[in-house]
Scaffold this active site. Structure first.
Site, PDB file in Angstrom:
ATOM      1  N   CYS A   1      33.592  29.698  53.682  1.00  0.00           N
ATOM      2  CA  CYS A   1      32.701  30.297  54.685  1.00  0.00           C
ATOM      3  C   CYS A   1      31.442  29.462  54.878  1.00  0.00           C
ATOM      4  O   CYS A   1      30.494  29.925  55.519  1.00  0.00           O
ATOM      5  CB  CYS A   1      32.338  31.726  54.292  1.00  0.00           C
ATOM      6  SG  CYS A   1      31.473  31.860  52.715  1.00  0.00           S
TER       7      CYS A   1
ATOM      8  N   GLU B   1      39.315  36.953  39.143  1.00  0.00           N
ATOM      9  CA  GLU B   1      38.073  37.389  39.756  1.00  0.00           C
ATOM     10  C   GLU B   1      37.070  37.731  38.654  1.00  0.00           C
ATOM     11  O   GLU B   1      37.418  38.395  37.670  1.00  0.00           O
ATOM     12  CB  GLU B   1      38.315  38.607  40.647  1.00  0.00           C
ATOM     13  CG  GLU B   1      37.071  39.292  41.164  1.00  0.00           C
ATOM     14  CD  GLU B   1      36.185  38.390  41.995  1.00  0.00           C
ATOM     15  OE1 GLU B   1      34.969  38.372  41.746  1.00  0.00           O
ATOM     16  OE2 GLU B   1      36.705  37.698  42.905  1.00  0.00           O
TER      17      GLU B   1
ATOM     18  N   TYR C   1      39.078  33.401  42.709  1.00  0.00           N
ATOM     19  CA  TYR C   1      38.062  34.190  43.416  1.00  0.00           C
ATOM     20  C   TYR C   1      38.790  35.224  44.276  1.00  0.00           C
ATOM     21  O   TYR C   1      38.550  35.357  45.473  1.00  0.00           O
ATOM     22  CB  TYR C   1      37.161  33.314  44.292  1.00  0.00           C
ATOM     23  CG  TYR C   1      36.521  32.137  43.591  1.00  0.00           C
ATOM     24  CD1 TYR C   1      35.345  32.284  42.854  1.00  0.00           C
ATOM     25  CD2 TYR C   1      37.087  30.869  43.676  1.00  0.00           C
ATOM     26  CE1 TYR C   1      34.760  31.194  42.217  1.00  0.00           C
ATOM     27  CE2 TYR C   1      36.503  29.769  43.045  1.00  0.00           C
ATOM     28  CZ  TYR C   1      35.342  29.937  42.321  1.00  0.00           C
ATOM     29  OH  TYR C   1      34.760  28.851  41.702  1.00  0.00           O
TER      30      TYR C   1
ATOM     31  N   GLN D   1      36.687  41.376  53.433  1.00  0.00           N
ATOM     32  CA  GLN D   1      36.329  40.547  54.583  1.00  0.00           C
ATOM     33  C   GLN D   1      35.602  41.374  55.632  1.00  0.00           C
ATOM     34  O   GLN D   1      35.941  42.521  55.891  1.00  0.00           O
ATOM     35  CB  GLN D   1      37.576  39.917  55.187  1.00  0.00           C
ATOM     36  CG  GLN D   1      38.256  38.895  54.288  1.00  0.00           C
ATOM     37  CD  GLN D   1      37.436  37.626  54.126  1.00  0.00           C
ATOM     38  OE1 GLN D   1      36.596  37.308  54.973  1.00  0.00           O
ATOM     39  NE2 GLN D   1      37.673  36.902  53.039  1.00  0.00           N
TER      40      GLN D   1
ATOM     41  N   ASP E   1      39.186  30.606  47.159  1.00  0.00           N
ATOM     42  CA  ASP E   1      38.335  31.285  48.146  1.00  0.00           C
ATOM     43  C   ASP E   1      36.989  31.611  47.510  1.00  0.00           C
ATOM     44  O   ASP E   1      36.672  32.765  47.229  1.00  0.00           O
ATOM     45  CB  ASP E   1      39.032  32.559  48.636  1.00  0.00           C
ATOM     46  CG  ASP E   1      38.247  33.262  49.738  1.00  0.00           C
ATOM     47  OD1 ASP E   1      37.327  32.650  50.307  1.00  0.00           O
ATOM     48  OD2 ASP E   1      38.550  34.441  50.018  1.00  0.00           O
TER      49      ASP E   1
END
Length: 460
Positions: free
Chosen positions: A415, A345, A321, A292, A388
């Protein structure tokens, strides 16, 4: 056409739209205008004004009736008024810098609600929240920054929708430790990108990147170039403060998986830490891995996720993710040794980071796979899911696979409000209820925002 000769129009600016621009109209033509504020009367330099274009684009270069929420931009390189006056273009990365922070958040509220309504037909009341311990001007929050390098070795950034490079020697949104590296003093000629990061532990990282076709015939040439460049860098890198990781990287633009790496330090990863719900956590994140960007994002997002999902001991949950495992770590604590966490992932780099981070936690199963492939092959369901995805969102295939699993709780971290609106609409259409939405101003002085949402459905 030079910036001085760009066609100009005078308009009144309408509402803020997703993407960081106001909507204006001139003689029936829609114009997306950056660097303005709704309600202002301005002169716009048209940076994209083709006769056959469905809409035009432009920058504010003069303000005739200013909003009460306008302020002097904190960064000359991104100030549209001053850069156009100097016959240049403003760089991207701080397109809301001319707006007082409280009004930035009001505009983001409006954009988030409008986007969910327009794309997803969802009525949502959301209020953009300031992160804890934020700088009063919204500066110094980026722990990761990237810069372009010109043919002569000049470090800079691109203006919006432009391949040009404008030289910069500081980035006010970057953490002070990144600016203290003075990256522009490095011998940069030949490289195309430079990446810098600073960790929660105060470690610094620098990655210099080239774009180069990598084949069997070029591998040795690439290696020689890296070795030669390393000789130039060694004496300079020793002067950089708290440098923990330095890496030279050649990336193949047509085949991203083909890379050549040369590490110039003993360490190849940064240590990231955060305290979440009273527990201290630590992660190893590779030099070219994902973490992040905002310095307070890990604790903020993980806390919001915990409060929404309320995972319990013994439950089976999944982090999709998952990256290096921010949410995986917190979920593993919540479900305990009697529970299970699937951490999924696709990136080989960050999946390897996750495997390292959870090597001694038997309740965590790290899987390197595309999320849609994992969901289709999984023979089980879960008590709860954390989703995510990247900016493009999860997409219809992943949403359909999730729906088929009959999962009672889904926490969606996003996002991008547009891709979230699309995915949220698909979940609601499939019978989920959007119970809660929180929006965070995780990218001050830009148009970006982050949201954490809870979807629930009664399991049949």
């Amino acid at each position: 056409m030079s910036e001085n000769n760009l066609p100009r129009v005078r308009v009144e600016l309408g509402p803020m739209a997703h993407g960081g621009h106001c909507v204006a109209r001139h003689e029936g033509r829609v114009i997306f205008v950056r660097h303005g504020i709704p309600g202002e009367v301005v002169t716009v330099a048209l940076t994209d004004a083709g006769e056959k274009s469905r809409f035009w684009r432009g920058d504010v270069i003069q303000v005739h009736r200013a909003s009460e929420h306008r302020r002097t931009h904190f960064w000359l390189a991104a100030d549209s008024l001053k850069t156009h006056a100097a016959r240049n273009l403003p760089v991207g990365g701080a397109e809301y810098g001319h707006i007082h922070l409280p009004h930035q958040r009001r505009l983001k509220n409006q954009v988030f609600r409008d986007t969910l309504n327009r794309i997803g037909k969802l009525q949502v009341e959301a209020y953009v929240e300031e992160l804890p311990d934020e700088d009063p001007q919204g500066l110094g929050w980026r722990t990761r920054s990237s810069f372009a390098i010109g043919p002569t070795g000049v470090m800079g950034m691109h203006p919006h929708r432009s391949n040009r490079i404008s030289a910069v020697k500081n980035f006010p949104l970057a953490h002070p430790r990144i600016n203290e590296l003075k990256l522009w003093t490095l011998p940069l000629r030949g490289a195309q990108r430079i990446h810098a990061a600073t960790s929660a532990e105060g470690e610094n990282l620098v990655v210099l990147e080239w774009l180069h076709r990598i084949t069997r015939s070029t591998t040795e040439v690439v290696k020689q170039q890296l070795d030669s460049y390393a000789e130039q860098l060694h004496p300079v890198l020793s002067e950089l403060p708290n440098l923990n990781v330095a890496l030279l990287m050649v990336s193949d633009p047509k085949h991203p998986s083909r890379r050549q790496l040369l590490t110039l330090t003993e360490n190849t990863a940064l240590t990231e830490t955060a305290t979440i719900d009273g527990t201290d956590y630590s992660w190893q994140v590779s030099a070219d891995g994902f973490w992040q960007i905002h310095r307070n994002a890990p604790a903020t997002l993980a806390t919001a996720m915990l409060e929404m999902l309320q995972p319990e001991a013994g439950q089976h949950v999944a982090d999709l993710y998952a990256g290096a495992g921010l949410f995986t770590a917190v979920l593993a604590t919540a479900v305990g040794e009697t529970g299970r966490v699937d951490s999924v992932e696709a990136s080989p780099i960050t999946s390897a980071d996750a495997a390292t981070n959870f090597a001694h936690q038997p309740q965590v199963q790290v899987t390197r796979a595309m999320v849609e492939t994992f969901l289709k092959r999984a023979k089980t369901s879960w008590d709860a899911i954390v989703l995510d995805p990247p900016r493009a969102g999860a997409g219809p295939e992943v949403i359909a696979a999730l729906v088929a699993k009959d999962i009672p709780k889904i926490c969606y971290v996003s996002c991008d409000p547009a891709s979230f609106a699309r995915d949220a609409a698909d979940l609601v259409q499939a019978g989920y209820s959007l119970e809660e939405v929180r929006v965070f101003d995780m990218y001050p002085n830009t148009h970006h925002m982050e949201s954490v949402s809870l979807f629930t459905r009664k399991v049949v």
